[in-house]
Design an enzyme around this catalytic site. Sequence first.
Site, PDB file in Angstrom:
ATOM      1  N   TYR A 173      -1.533  -0.340  11.092  1.00 30.43           N
ATOM      2  CA  TYR A 173      -1.722  -1.024   9.806  1.00 30.43           C
ATOM      3  C   TYR A 173      -0.565  -0.783   8.855  1.00 30.43           C
ATOM      4  O   TYR A 173       0.061  -1.722   8.356  1.00 30.43           O
ATOM      5  CB  TYR A 173      -3.039  -0.574   9.157  1.00 30.43           C
ATOM      6  CG  TYR A 173      -3.095  -0.875   7.681  1.00 30.43           C
ATOM      7  CD1 TYR A 173      -3.043  -2.187   7.221  1.00 30.43           C
ATOM      8  CD2 TYR A 173      -3.171   0.150   6.733  1.00 30.43           C
ATOM      9  CE1 TYR A 173      -3.067  -2.471   5.861  1.00 30.43           C
ATOM     10  CE2 TYR A 173      -3.216  -0.121   5.385  1.00 30.43           C
ATOM     11  CZ  TYR A 173      -3.158  -1.440   4.950  1.00 30.43           C
ATOM     12  OH  TYR A 173      -3.177  -1.710   3.606  1.00 30.43           O
ATOM     13  N   THR A 198       0.834  -1.207   0.000  1.00 35.13           N
ATOM     14  CA  THR A 198       0.000   0.000   0.000  1.00 35.13           C
ATOM     15  C   THR A 198       0.866   1.254   0.000  1.00 35.13           C
ATOM     16  O   THR A 198       1.983   1.243   0.532  1.00 35.13           O
ATOM     17  CB  THR A 198      -0.913   0.014   1.247  1.00 35.13           C
ATOM     18  OG1 THR A 198      -1.548   1.287   1.379  1.00 35.13           O
ATOM     19  CG2 THR A 198      -0.104  -0.239   2.516  1.00 35.13           C
ATOM     20  N   ASP A 199       0.322   2.330  -0.548  1.00 32.42           N
ATOM     21  CA  ASP A 199       1.041   3.604  -0.506  1.00 32.42           C
ATOM     22  C   ASP A 199       1.102   4.170   0.914  1.00 32.42           C
ATOM     23  O   ASP A 199       1.870   5.095   1.190  1.00 32.42           O
ATOM     24  CB  ASP A 199       0.413   4.625  -1.457  1.00 32.42           C
ATOM     25  CG  ASP A 199      -1.051   4.941  -1.167  1.00 32.42           C
ATOM     26  OD1 ASP A 199      -1.632   4.339  -0.239  1.00 32.42           O
ATOM     27  OD2 ASP A 199      -1.627   5.786  -1.872  1.00 32.42           O
ATOM     28  N   GLU A 200       0.324   3.620   1.824  1.00 30.20           N
ATOM     29  CA  GLU A 200       0.327   4.125   3.196  1.00 30.20           C
ATOM     30  C   GLU A 200       1.661   3.897   3.911  1.00 30.20           C
ATOM     31  O   GLU A 200       1.925   4.527   4.936  1.00 30.20           O
ATOM     32  CB  GLU A 200      -0.832   3.516   3.994  1.00 30.20           C
ATOM     33  CG  GLU A 200      -2.195   3.950   3.473  1.00 30.20           C
ATOM     34  CD  GLU A 200      -3.340   3.527   4.377  1.00 30.20           C
ATOM     35  OE1 GLU A 200      -3.180   3.615   5.609  1.00 30.20           O
ATOM     36  OE2 GLU A 200      -4.381   3.120   3.851  1.00 30.20           O
ATOM     37  N   LYS A 205       2.411  -3.354   7.291  1.00 28.29           N
ATOM     38  CA  LYS A 205       2.639  -3.560   5.858  1.00 28.29           C
ATOM     39  C   LYS A 205       4.065  -3.196   5.463  1.00 28.29           C
ATOM     40  O   LYS A 205       4.693  -3.883   4.644  1.00 28.29           O
ATOM     41  CB  LYS A 205       1.630  -2.750   5.044  1.00 28.29           C
ATOM     42  CG  LYS A 205       0.201  -3.228   5.154  1.00 28.29           C
ATOM     43  CD  LYS A 205       0.009  -4.627   4.589  1.00 28.29           C
ATOM     44  CE  LYS A 205       0.098  -4.658   3.076  1.00 28.29           C
ATOM     45  NZ  LYS A 205      -0.206  -6.012   2.533  1.00 28.29           N
TER      46      LYS A 205
END
Length: 340
Positions: free
Chosen positions: A153, A125-127, A157
């Site tokens: 979260y 994810t870009d998060e 990741k």
Amino acid sequence: MKVIVTGGAGFIGSNFVQHMVNKYPDYEIINLDLLTYAGNLENLKPVEDKPNYKFVKGDIADREFIFKLFEDEKPDVVVNFAAESHVDRSITDPEAFVRTNVMGTTTLLDACRTYGIKRYHQVSTDEVYGDLPLDRPELFFTEETPLHTSSPYSSSKASADLFVLAYHRTYGLPVTVSRCSNNYGPYHFPEKLIPLIISRALADEELPVYGTGENVRDWLHVADHCEAIDLVIHKGREGEVYNIGGHNERTNLEVVKTILKALDKPESLIRFVTDRPGHDMRYAIDPTKIETELGWEPKYNFDSGIQQTIQWYLDNQEWWKNILSGEYSGYFDKMYGNRL
């Protein structure tokens, strides 16, 4: 070719399974999912009877189970979608995210090492990059942007990504990683923003929007994401990270208002609520690398994609109403109870 898709009963995973089953009839596609709260086998109805599709229920963090599965199936490719993915849930229960997203990933990597996988692909994810300021629209996430996580979260990741890349450097495992912007489209679990707003607006219920709704996200249609991952696992360079973005930045409030307009519902339904702790302000991906190296480009812009998505939810109200009522959780027993 035999492909194990983990988390294939979730939102993006089920779209990817359908994509692969239909596009590659000579491939064997094994859908491995634990069927936790967001796993829904009704997502796979269009392919559940296809001869090249198989479902297996199991936990990616269960080492004994995973090694037995790899021994029996001898997969060529593993695409790992399986993850706890809701930021709000990670704030209340970080440990579950560590177990699935970190320990589950390392379990898969160890199995891939043992059984000589040809390609392991990590869906991220870009998060993991943190966020960007609203007043710097010229800034974008690239593959070289330092990891700077904001939530349990995204931290889980990022940790998984680093393990994947470390296994490539240390053991020579053939891996790739993709980091995507916010997905939307069919089969999106109703707790996420777009399906939540659609379902609640149709019921004329209040629409909760965090803070002032100014947070910006880059929206990527799930079909475009599936095409990109398909390209990466077939043509991507080993050991590389590929950013996948849709060039569709919108504030959360703009997204909500777009949906209300399409459904002919009043903006008076909007209710601003206390902001999420550590809420990222802006995500924006630069997908130049995957566009230039692999020739990928999104087919949907946000205007066309959101209309398609809204229409899908209008045409498939039984699907999301089953989720809201909890009935979807019994689908496994109905489908597989007499086969076990």
